[in-house]
Design a protein around this motif. Sequence first.
Motif, PDB file in Angstrom:
ATOM      1  N   MET A   3      21.661 199.014  25.696  1.00 50.47           N
ATOM      2  CA  MET A   3      22.839 198.960  24.024  1.00 50.47           C
ATOM      3  C   MET A   3      23.120 197.582  23.875  1.00 50.47           C
ATOM      4  SD  MET A   3      23.614 202.184  22.304  1.00 50.47           S
ATOM      5  CE  MET A   3      25.052 202.348  22.983  1.00 50.47           C
ATOM      6  N   LEU A   4      24.050 197.674  24.954  1.00 48.05           N
ATOM      7  CA  LEU A   4      25.232 197.020  24.300  1.00 48.05           C
ATOM      8  C   LEU A   4      25.235 196.009  25.190  1.00 48.05           C
ATOM      9  CD1 LEU A   4      28.022 199.352  24.394  1.00 48.05           C
ATOM     10  CD2 LEU A   4      26.431 198.724  21.861  1.00 48.05           C
ATOM     11  N   GLN A   5      23.885 195.281  25.608  1.00 41.95           N
ATOM     12  CA  GLN A   5      24.092 194.086  26.182  1.00 41.95           C
ATOM     13  C   GLN A   5      24.575 192.538  25.210  1.00 41.95           C
ATOM     14  OE1 GLN A   5      23.298 193.710  29.755  1.00 41.95           O
ATOM     15  NE2 GLN A   5      23.772 192.037  29.745  1.00 41.95           N
ATOM     16  N   GLY A   6      25.338 191.856  25.663  1.00 43.87           N
ATOM     17  CA  GLY A   6      25.665 190.673  25.153  1.00 43.87           C
ATOM     18  C   GLY A   6      26.140 191.309  24.105  1.00 43.87           C
ATOM     19  N   LYS A   7      26.685 192.192  23.648  1.00 42.83           N
ATOM     20  CA  LYS A   7      27.726 192.377  22.395  1.00 42.83           C
ATOM     21  C   LYS A   7      28.943 192.222  23.239  1.00 42.83           C
ATOM     22  CE  LYS A   7      24.788 193.819  19.731  1.00 42.83           C
ATOM     23  NZ  LYS A   7      24.296 192.475  18.273  1.00 42.83           N
ATOM     24  N   THR A   8      29.627 191.624  22.560  1.00 50.12           N
ATOM     25  CA  THR A   8      31.177 191.079  22.983  1.00 50.12           C
ATOM     26  C   THR A   8      32.589 192.844  21.709  1.00 50.12           C
ATOM     27  OG1 THR A   8      31.178 189.391  22.925  1.00 50.12           O
ATOM     28  CG2 THR A   8      33.629 189.905  22.957  1.00 50.12           C
ATOM     29  N   ILE A   9      32.589 193.205  22.895  1.00 46.38           N
ATOM     30  CA  ILE A   9      33.502 194.286  22.295  1.00 46.38           C
ATOM     31  C   ILE A   9      34.852 194.155  22.326  1.00 46.38           C
ATOM     32  CG2 ILE A   9      34.024 196.744  22.397  1.00 46.38           C
ATOM     33  CD1 ILE A   9      30.998 196.663  21.510  1.00 46.38           C
ATOM     34  N   VAL A  10      35.852 194.191  21.661  1.00 44.65           N
ATOM     35  CA  VAL A  10      37.442 194.073  21.939  1.00 44.65           C
ATOM     36  C   VAL A  10      37.750 195.439  21.016  1.00 44.65           C
ATOM     37  CG1 VAL A  10      39.431 193.726  20.463  1.00 44.65           C
ATOM     38  CG2 VAL A  10      37.662 191.557  20.431  1.00 44.65           C
ATOM     39  N   LEU A  11      38.208 195.743  22.636  1.00 41.34           N
ATOM     40  CA  LEU A  11      39.045 197.428  22.476  1.00 41.34           C
ATOM     41  C   LEU A  11      40.650 197.092  21.904  1.00 41.34           C
ATOM     42  CD1 LEU A  11      38.829 200.429  23.423  1.00 41.34           C
ATOM     43  CD2 LEU A  11      38.964 199.972  25.946  1.00 41.34           C
ATOM     44  N   GLY A  12      41.259 197.531  21.583  1.00 41.19           N
ATOM     45  CA  GLY A  12      42.415 198.017  21.132  1.00 41.19           C
ATOM     46  C   GLY A  12      43.000 199.305  21.724  1.00 41.19           C
ATOM     47  N   VAL A  13      43.648 198.728  22.594  1.00 43.35           N
ATOM     48  CA  VAL A  13      44.775 200.140  23.290  1.00 43.35           C
ATOM     49  C   VAL A  13      46.015 199.916  22.932  1.00 43.35           C
ATOM     50  CG1 VAL A  13      45.002 201.355  25.385  1.00 43.35           C
ATOM     51  CG2 VAL A  13      42.842 200.007  24.906  1.00 43.35           C
ATOM     52  N   THR A  14      46.493 201.338  21.541  1.00 51.57           N
ATOM     53  CA  THR A  14      47.105 202.135  21.228  1.00 51.57           C
ATOM     54  C   THR A  14      48.650 202.484  22.295  1.00 51.57           C
ATOM     55  OG1 THR A  14      47.287 203.216  20.354  1.00 51.57           O
ATOM     56  CG2 THR A  14      46.956 201.003  19.156  1.00 51.57           C
ATOM     57  N   GLN A  21      29.675 199.284  31.940  1.00 53.92           N
ATOM     58  CA  GLN A  21      28.198 199.175  32.264  1.00 53.92           C
ATOM     59  C   GLN A  21      27.593 199.323  31.625  1.00 53.92           C
ATOM     60  OE1 GLN A  21      28.994 202.993  34.422  1.00 53.92           O
ATOM     61  NE2 GLN A  21      31.433 202.443  34.514  1.00 53.92           N
ATOM     62  N   ALA A  22      27.380 199.748  30.160  1.00 50.77           N
ATOM     63  CA  ALA A  22      26.448 199.438  29.217  1.00 50.77           C
ATOM     64  C   ALA A  22      26.386 198.027  28.625  1.00 50.77           C
ATOM     65  CB  ALA A  22      27.033 199.907  27.998  1.00 50.77           C
ATOM     66  N   GLY A  23      26.896 197.235  29.277  1.00 44.05           N
ATOM     67  CA  GLY A  23      26.368 195.149  29.489  1.00 44.05           C
ATOM     68  C   GLY A  23      27.031 194.877  28.432  1.00 44.05           C
ATOM     69  N   ALA A  24      27.757 195.949  27.400  1.00 45.88           N
ATOM     70  CA  ALA A  24      29.251 194.893  27.049  1.00 45.88           C
ATOM     71  C   ALA A  24      30.230 194.023  27.524  1.00 45.88           C
ATOM     72  CB  ALA A  24      29.710 195.660  25.701  1.00 45.88           C
ATOM     73  N   ASP A  25      30.621 192.951  26.656  1.00 45.76           N
ATOM     74  CA  ASP A  25      31.609 191.995  27.004  1.00 45.76           C
ATOM     75  C   ASP A  25      32.558 192.660  26.199  1.00 45.76           C
ATOM     76  OD1 ASP A  25      33.561 190.051  28.108  1.00 45.76           O
ATOM     77  OD2 ASP A  25      32.618 188.546  26.494  1.00 45.76           O
ATOM     78  N   ALA A  70      29.074 206.528  21.227  1.00 43.01           N
ATOM     79  CA  ALA A  70      27.237 207.051  20.343  1.00 43.01           C
ATOM     80  C   ALA A  70      27.610 206.922  19.280  1.00 43.01           C
ATOM     81  CB  ALA A  70      27.085 208.588  20.402  1.00 43.01           C
ATOM     82  N   ALA A  71      29.123 206.795  18.713  1.00 43.02           N
ATOM     83  CA  ALA A  71      29.523 205.761  17.564  1.00 43.02           C
ATOM     84  C   ALA A  71      29.436 204.136  17.624  1.00 43.02           C
ATOM     85  CB  ALA A  71      30.938 206.526  17.392  1.00 43.02           C
ATOM     86  N   ILE A  72      30.073 203.828  18.376  1.00 44.62           N
ATOM     87  CA  ILE A  72      29.502 202.640  19.018  1.00 44.62           C
ATOM     88  C   ILE A  72      27.912 202.256  18.806  1.00 44.62           C
ATOM     89  CG2 ILE A  72      29.797 200.796  20.297  1.00 44.62           C
ATOM     90  CD1 ILE A  72      32.298 201.724  21.239  1.00 44.62           C
ATOM     91  N   GLY A  73      27.523 202.576  19.257  1.00 45.18           N
ATOM     92  CA  GLY A  73      26.350 203.167  19.327  1.00 45.18           C
ATOM     93  C   GLY A  73      25.341 202.466  17.523  1.00 45.18           C
ATOM     94  N   ARG A  74      25.481 203.737  17.614  1.00 44.23           N
ATOM     95  CA  ARG A  74      25.659 203.162  16.280  1.00 44.23           C
ATOM     96  C   ARG A  74      25.785 202.415  14.846  1.00 44.23           C
ATOM     97  NH1 ARG A  74      26.669 209.192  16.851  1.00 44.23           N
ATOM     98  NH2 ARG A  74      29.140 209.044  15.896  1.00 44.23           N
ATOM     99  N   MET A  75      27.216 201.868  15.420  1.00 47.78           N
ATOM    100  CA  MET A  75      27.346 200.842  14.674  1.00 47.78           C
ATOM    101  C   MET A  75      26.720 199.491  15.041  1.00 47.78           C
ATOM    102  SD  MET A  75      31.740 201.529  13.916  1.00 47.78           S
ATOM    103  CE  MET A  75      31.627 200.403  12.877  1.00 47.78           C
ATOM    104  N   LEU A  76      26.509 199.241  15.911  1.00 49.78           N
ATOM    105  CA  LEU A  76      26.285 197.995  16.988  1.00 49.78           C
ATOM    106  C   LEU A  76      24.092 198.091  16.411  1.00 49.78           C
ATOM    107  CD1 LEU A  76      28.225 197.374  19.795  1.00 49.78           C
ATOM    108  CD2 LEU A  76      28.492 196.403  17.181  1.00 49.78           C
TER     109      LEU A  76
END
Length: 404
Positions: free
Chosen positions: A1-12, A29-33, A173-179
């Motif tokens: 689902m996320l293969q090849g997608k770049t996710i910037v994860l902000g942690v506060t 694990q889902a393939g995101a960078d 799940a929300a990330i999947g719906r957005m992408l």
Amino acid sequence: MLQGKTIVLGVTGGIASYKAAALCSKLAQAGADVRVIMTASATKFVAPLTFQTLSRHDVAVDTFDEKDATVVQHIDLADSADLVVIAPATANIIAKMAHGIADDMLSTTILATEAPILVAPAMNVHMYAHPAVVDNMRTLRNRDISFIEPGEGQLACGYVGKGRLAEPEEIMAAIGRMLNPTKPLAGKRVLVTAGGTMERIDPVRYITNDSSGKMGYAIAEAAKRMGADVTLVTAKASIAAPTGMKVVRVESTLDMMDAVLARFEQTDIVIKAAAVADYRPAYPSDIKIKKKDDTMTLELVKNPDIAQTLGERKTTQFIVSFAAETNNGEQYALDKLKRKKSDLLVLNDVTVPGAGFGTDTNIVQIFDGTGLVAALPQMSKRDVAERLLSLVAERLDGRAGSDA
């Protein structure tokens, strides 16, 4: 689902930061960078090495710690992102985003990116309900920034209430719906009515109601996201009308009826979310009425019922009506549904805190001809809109299946 997608994860900086590590792992694990940015406060809870190990990338913390001389790091991260996820999102970062403050690596990257942004708040229950935080989240929603609601339960501070970071599975799940957004209303022509109609007494006075237009506007925006060709017929509202759709502005109930009927035959779905006046002054004055006597009698005449007229004229259109009630809600809702020949009716009790006019949240029950279909707990009007339109899309699919 996320293969090849770049996710910037902000942690506060919140105790829920440990959940962000689990989210980072699931994304990888889902393939995101996954490219992680931590605030200085976040590093007090979880070491950057944890995220470096999970993401296989250096973790960005300091704006001035440029590791690659060929790029400006926060701009490079902003440009490379397919999606920016902030989890957990503290009240502080939400405030910075709302007011355009860029004083660290995460806030500057957020300001520079053109990627969609998903915010997962986590904080004390009273902080989450504070008017400043509520206003900041409203501002961000109006800029098309998405939120995933926090959960309710025992908080780290000892309080019990709303403020727990959504579970990593929910955020995934929300990330999947957005992408990978589905477009269940693609090709459908949707007409939404919204706002409160105004019935003129004279050029400076009128009869109206408390409708803010927020529910109707949320439905129009949700329909657009689901691929529909949307026309919004709006009366008086307290917020700016959404963009990216045809907006028809009206004032009175008669104006709204004319606008809706003129477009009805070319419409597939009608959502009647406007609060229309049942009566109007029989003899509106062309000039300002001067104060003379101690009393004034105002004669009112009944307005036509737009929803009932549409129900009588419909052929293949799917019609959703709304009912705002204060008592005997279910009884009135089922009667209204039958009389107006609507396919669905959305009921909300405007006396319940968190529901009804002017709020950013709603609590609704959805009925069809057989009775209650869904009872939605308090949630944002955006979420209510998406749940409602998903139900409409399912019903339309069912129609198509039965026709086949």
